[in-house]
Structures are given as C-alpha cells and as structure tokens.
Design a protein around this motif. Structure first.
Motif, PDB file in Angstrom:
ATOM      1  N   ALA A   1     -82.154  18.930  -1.403  1.00 42.32           N
ATOM      2  CA  ALA A   1     -83.050  19.465  -0.265  1.00 42.32           C
ATOM      3  C   ALA A   1     -82.298  20.426   0.540  1.00 42.32           C
ATOM      4  O   ALA A   1     -82.592  21.701   0.425  1.00 42.32           O
ATOM      5  N   TYR A   2     -80.895  20.186   0.898  1.00 37.52           N
ATOM      6  CA  TYR A   2     -79.941  21.132   1.549  1.00 37.52           C
ATOM      7  C   TYR A   2     -79.800  22.349   0.459  1.00 37.52           C
ATOM      8  O   TYR A   2     -79.574  23.504   1.140  1.00 37.52           O
ATOM      9  N   TYR A   3     -79.421  22.038  -0.735  1.00 36.81           N
ATOM     10  CA  TYR A   3     -79.121  23.094  -1.318  1.00 36.81           C
ATOM     11  C   TYR A   3     -80.222  24.090  -1.612  1.00 36.81           C
ATOM     12  O   TYR A   3     -80.073  25.504  -1.750  1.00 36.81           O
ATOM     13  N   LYS A   4     -81.224  23.535  -2.084  1.00 38.66           N
ATOM     14  CA  LYS A   4     -82.744  24.457  -2.192  1.00 38.66           C
ATOM     15  C   LYS A   4     -82.885  25.248  -0.736  1.00 38.66           C
ATOM     16  O   LYS A   4     -83.261  26.567  -0.971  1.00 38.66           O
ATOM     17  N   LEU A   5     -82.731  24.627   0.106  1.00 41.40           N
ATOM     18  CA  LEU A   5     -83.057  25.151   1.444  1.00 41.40           C
ATOM     19  C   LEU A   5     -81.986  26.452   1.710  1.00 41.40           C
ATOM     20  O   LEU A   5     -82.533  27.372   1.934  1.00 41.40           O
ATOM     21  N   ALA A   6     -81.006  26.169   1.424  1.00 38.79           N
ATOM     22  CA  ALA A   6     -79.842  27.076   1.611  1.00 38.79           C
ATOM     23  C   ALA A   6     -80.061  28.317   0.720  1.00 38.79           C
ATOM     24  O   ALA A   6     -79.915  29.371   0.962  1.00 38.79           O
ATOM     25  N   LYS A   7     -80.414  28.116  -0.527  1.00 36.37           N
ATOM     26  CA  LYS A   7     -80.802  29.003  -1.594  1.00 36.37           C
ATOM     27  C   LYS A   7     -81.605  29.966  -1.171  1.00 36.37           C
ATOM     28  O   LYS A   7     -81.829  31.134  -1.216  1.00 36.37           O
ATOM     29  N   ALA A   8     -82.974  29.341  -0.614  1.00 35.63           N
ATOM     30  CA  ALA A   8     -84.265  29.784  -0.132  1.00 35.63           C
ATOM     31  C   ALA A   8     -83.826  30.946   0.799  1.00 35.63           C
ATOM     32  O   ALA A   8     -84.584  31.986   1.092  1.00 35.63           O
ATOM     33  N   ARG A   9     -83.166  30.582   1.624  1.00 37.87           N
ATOM     34  CA  ARG A   9     -82.607  31.303   2.866  1.00 37.87           C
ATOM     35  C   ARG A   9     -81.424  32.403   2.548  1.00 37.87           C
ATOM     36  O   ARG A   9     -81.113  32.915   3.603  1.00 37.87           O
ATOM     37  N   ASN A  10     -81.028  32.057   1.545  1.00 40.76           N
ATOM     38  CA  ASN A  10     -79.719  33.181   1.177  1.00 40.76           C
ATOM     39  C   ASN A  10     -78.522  32.670   1.898  1.00 40.76           C
ATOM     40  O   ASN A  10     -77.730  33.626   2.424  1.00 40.76           O
ATOM     41  N   ILE A  11     -78.496  31.459   2.165  1.00 46.11           N
ATOM     42  CA  ILE A  11     -77.256  31.015   3.232  1.00 46.11           C
ATOM     43  C   ILE A  11     -76.074  30.939   2.135  1.00 46.11           C
ATOM     44  O   ILE A  11     -76.108  30.421   1.079  1.00 46.11           O
ATOM     45  N   SER A  12     -74.890  31.509   2.492  1.00 42.20           N
ATOM     46  CA  SER A  12     -73.617  31.370   1.553  1.00 42.20           C
ATOM     47  C   SER A  12     -73.102  29.981   1.599  1.00 42.20           C
ATOM     48  O   SER A  12     -73.714  29.191   2.575  1.00 42.20           O
ATOM     49  N   ALA A  13     -72.576  29.756   0.446  1.00 42.74           N
ATOM     50  CA  ALA A  13     -71.992  28.516   0.139  1.00 42.74           C
ATOM     51  C   ALA A  13     -72.944  27.334   0.177  1.00 42.74           C
ATOM     52  O   ALA A  13     -72.600  26.377   0.852  1.00 42.74           O
ATOM     53  N   PRO A  14     -74.082  27.304  -0.618  1.00 47.78           N
ATOM     54  CA  PRO A  14     -74.880  26.056  -0.696  1.00 47.78           C
ATOM     55  C   PRO A  14     -74.602  24.946  -1.359  1.00 47.78           C
ATOM     56  O   PRO A  14     -75.070  24.158  -1.149  1.00 47.78           O
ATOM     57  N   GLY A  15     -73.362  25.312  -2.042  1.00 46.72           N
ATOM     58  CA  GLY A  15     -72.755  24.053  -2.770  1.00 46.72           C
ATOM     59  C   GLY A  15     -72.074  22.948  -1.651  1.00 46.72           C
ATOM     60  O   GLY A  15     -72.035  21.912  -2.211  1.00 46.72           O
ATOM     61  N   LEU A  16     -72.053  23.244  -0.397  1.00 44.39           N
ATOM     62  CA  LEU A  16     -71.545  22.371   0.617  1.00 44.39           C
ATOM     63  C   LEU A  16     -72.699  21.208   0.917  1.00 44.39           C
ATOM     64  O   LEU A  16     -72.296  20.508   1.511  1.00 44.39           O
ATOM     65  N   ALA A  17     -73.718  21.541   0.340  1.00 42.89           N
ATOM     66  CA  ALA A  17     -74.791  20.553   0.391  1.00 42.89           C
ATOM     67  C   ALA A  17     -74.545  19.135  -0.281  1.00 42.89           C
ATOM     68  O   ALA A  17     -75.061  18.172   0.033  1.00 42.89           O
ATOM     69  N   TRP A  18     -73.492  19.340  -1.104  1.00 42.32           N
ATOM     70  CA  TRP A  18     -73.173  17.969  -1.915  1.00 42.32           C
ATOM     71  C   TRP A  18     -71.846  17.499  -1.198  1.00 42.32           C
ATOM     72  O   TRP A  18     -71.394  16.673  -1.895  1.00 42.32           O
ATOM     73  N   VAL A  19     -71.327  17.985  -0.143  1.00 39.97           N
ATOM     74  CA  VAL A  19     -70.209  17.535   0.399  1.00 39.97           C
ATOM     75  C   VAL A  19     -70.269  16.827   1.484  1.00 39.97           C
ATOM     76  O   VAL A  19     -70.691  17.279   2.646  1.00 39.97           O
ATOM     77  N   PRO A  20     -70.236  15.280   1.618  1.00 41.92           N
ATOM     78  CA  PRO A  20     -70.458  14.552   2.881  1.00 41.92           C
ATOM     79  C   PRO A  20     -69.889  15.154   4.147  1.00 41.92           C
ATOM     80  O   PRO A  20     -68.672  15.530   4.074  1.00 41.92           O
ATOM     81  N   ILE A  21     -70.443  14.828   5.198  1.00 41.98           N
ATOM     82  CA  ILE A  21     -69.859  15.478   6.566  1.00 41.98           C
ATOM     83  C   ILE A  21     -70.073  16.876   6.775  1.00 41.98           C
ATOM     84  O   ILE A  21     -70.639  17.776   7.553  1.00 41.98           O
ATOM     85  N   VAL A  22     -69.312  17.639   5.577  1.00 41.17           N
ATOM     86  CA  VAL A  22     -69.236  19.036   5.652  1.00 41.17           C
ATOM     87  C   VAL A  22     -70.901  19.664   5.481  1.00 41.17           C
ATOM     88  O   VAL A  22     -71.071  20.809   6.026  1.00 41.17           O
ATOM     89  N   ASN A  23     -71.656  18.867   4.960  1.00 42.02           N
ATOM     90  CA  ASN A  23     -73.014  19.372   4.595  1.00 42.02           C
ATOM     91  C   ASN A  23     -73.821  19.628   5.992  1.00 42.02           C
ATOM     92  O   ASN A  23     -74.965  20.210   6.169  1.00 42.02           O
ATOM     93  N   LEU A  24     -73.261  18.875   7.179  1.00 36.38           N
ATOM     94  CA  LEU A  24     -74.006  18.809   8.258  1.00 36.38           C
ATOM     95  C   LEU A  24     -73.601  20.392   8.762  1.00 36.38           C
ATOM     96  O   LEU A  24     -74.336  21.046   9.735  1.00 36.38           O
ATOM     97  N   TYR A  25     -72.502  21.152   8.444  1.00 37.46           N
ATOM     98  CA  TYR A  25     -72.166  22.583   8.820  1.00 37.46           C
ATOM     99  C   TYR A  25     -73.426  23.375   8.123  1.00 37.46           C
ATOM    100  O   TYR A  25     -73.731  24.449   8.721  1.00 37.46           O
ATOM    101  N   LEU A  26     -73.872  23.066   6.858  1.00 35.80           N
ATOM    102  CA  LEU A  26     -74.701  23.733   6.277  1.00 35.80           C
ATOM    103  C   LEU A  26     -76.083  23.718   6.979  1.00 35.80           C
ATOM    104  O   LEU A  26     -76.826  24.524   7.256  1.00 35.80           O
ATOM    105  N   ILE A  27     -76.516  22.453   7.488  1.00 37.55           N
ATOM    106  CA  ILE A  27     -77.602  22.262   8.036  1.00 37.55           C
ATOM    107  C   ILE A  27     -77.710  22.898   9.441  1.00 37.55           C
ATOM    108  O   ILE A  27     -78.708  23.547   9.846  1.00 37.55           O
ATOM    109  N   GLY A  28     -76.649  23.125  10.063  1.00 32.51           N
ATOM    110  CA  GLY A  28     -76.482  23.704  11.276  1.00 32.51           C
ATOM    111  C   GLY A  28     -76.558  25.000  10.898  1.00 32.51           C
ATOM    112  O   GLY A  28     -77.141  25.827  11.889  1.00 32.51           O
ATOM    113  N   LYS A  29     -75.986  25.820   9.879  1.00 29.08           N
ATOM    114  CA  LYS A  29     -75.990  27.095   9.595  1.00 29.08           C
ATOM    115  C   LYS A  29     -77.496  27.558   9.253  1.00 29.08           C
ATOM    116  O   LYS A  29     -77.906  28.668   9.702  1.00 29.08           O
TER     117      LYS A  29
END
Length: 206
Positions: free
Chosen positions: A38-66
């Motif tokens: 979900a986080y990866y697809k959402l990041a890709k849909a919004r052209n957020i950089s480094a969508p692969g962070l979605a698979w890194v525990p804890i760090v994926n919170l940075y992606l959600i915040g972004k």
C-alpha cells in the motif's frame, strides 16, 4: 472434581497461549506485506521519491509522513510529518527500552535511589507515555490526511476503525483501506488547479 476442572482450565489456557504465539507472527507478517504494498503504490502514485522505503520497518513511517506532507502541500499547507514521525517513533522505542531495563533491574535502582526511585520512575513513565501518545496522534493524523484526500466521505469512519482495530492487533486494516481507494482518485498534486479550484479543495482537508 476440582482437580479435573483445574486441568481443563490449564489445558484451555495452554491452547490459547499457543494459538496466540502462532497468530502474532502471522499478524505481523500480514501487516508488513500489506503495508509495504500500500505505501509503495501510494508513493508511486504521488511520485514520491524513494518508494522502496515502504518495505523498511520504522523508516516507512518517514514515507507515510512524506505522503501526508505532499498532500497538504497540494493545498498550500506546510507540515513536517515525515521528520516528526521518524523522530518520535525512535524516541518512543528508546524510552520504552530504558523503562523495560529499569523494571527488570528494579531492585538495583531501589537500593541506589531509595524512595526517590518511585518519583523518578513516575516522571519517566509519564514522559514515555506522552511521547507515545504524541506519536500516535501524528501517525493517525497523517493516515487521516491520506484517507480524506482519497475517500473524504468515509475518512472519519476509516480513521475510527483504524484506531480501534490497530489497538487490538489488526494493524493491517490501515493498508487494506488504502488499497481499496488508492486508484479511485487522481492525486491532488497531479491536478491542474486554478485559484478557485485550489480554494475549494482547501475545504476538503484540514
């Protein structure tokens, strides 16, 4: 008779304990996989950089915040959830670890600090609880921003269910909700907005 009932009760408790031990890893794995997707697809849909962070525990919170920050910036609102979420989850983990260590070595601290230990423990527990609560407010606030952007009619209901189910261990409800609506709306950051459209959109998000 009483011994038989006691044995039955112990057997039931043992079975439930084994089931819980087996279920917890499955819940963790389900949450990890669904959140990553979900986080990866959402990041890709919004052209957020480094969508692969979605698979890194804890760090994926940075992606959600972004993602939350990106949505708010589309409505000309500034926020720094990506940094705050990461900082406060790390701070909460560190404080929780220290508190656990204190509780496991309570006799040592009691001998060293005496009655002052209880004052210290109470202050520390209060600070740790405050940090955890603030993190949860930040996290569910970011989640609500995403819900309201993609499914405003059901955003409040999704938020309430996400909070309630997350607290009983069903944390993967959040990515499930995201996967149901992620393709239903063009991201606001991709829309061609004129000034009047921007003003109307600002009413859709807080």
């Amino acid at each position: 008779m009483y011994n038989f009932i006691a044995y039955i009760a112990l057997f039931i408790i043992a079975v439930l304990s084994i089931m819980a031990l087996l279920l917890l890893p499955l819940l963790f794995f389900a949450n990890y996989i669904l959140s990553g997707i979900a986080y990866y697809k959402l990041a890709k849909a919004r052209n957020i950089s480094a969508p692969g962070l979605a698979w890194v525990p804890i760090v994926n919170l940075y992606l959600i915040g972004k993602i939350s920050d990106d949505i708010k910036s589309s409505y000309q609102k500034k926020s720094n959830n990506r940094i705050l979420l990461l900082v406060f989850i790390i701070l909460a983990a560190v404080l929780s670890g220290i508190f656990s260590n204190i509780m496991m070595n309570i006799n040592i601290y009691l001998n060293s600090l005496g009655i002052f230990f209880f004052m210290f423990a109470a202050i520390f527990a209060f600070a740790m609880t405050a940090v955890i609560i603030y993190f949860l407010v930040l996290f569910f606030g970011a989640i609500y921003t995403i819900y309201k952007e993609y499914n405003p009619k059901n955003a409040v209901m999704y938020l309430v269910l996400s909070i309630l189910l997350s607290f009983i261990g069903i944390k993967f409800i959040v990515p499930i909700f995201m996967l149901t609506f992620i393709n239903n709306k063009i991201p606001a950051s991709k829309q061609d907005q004129d000034p009047t459209n921007i003003n109307s959109n600002q009413n859709n998000i807080s």
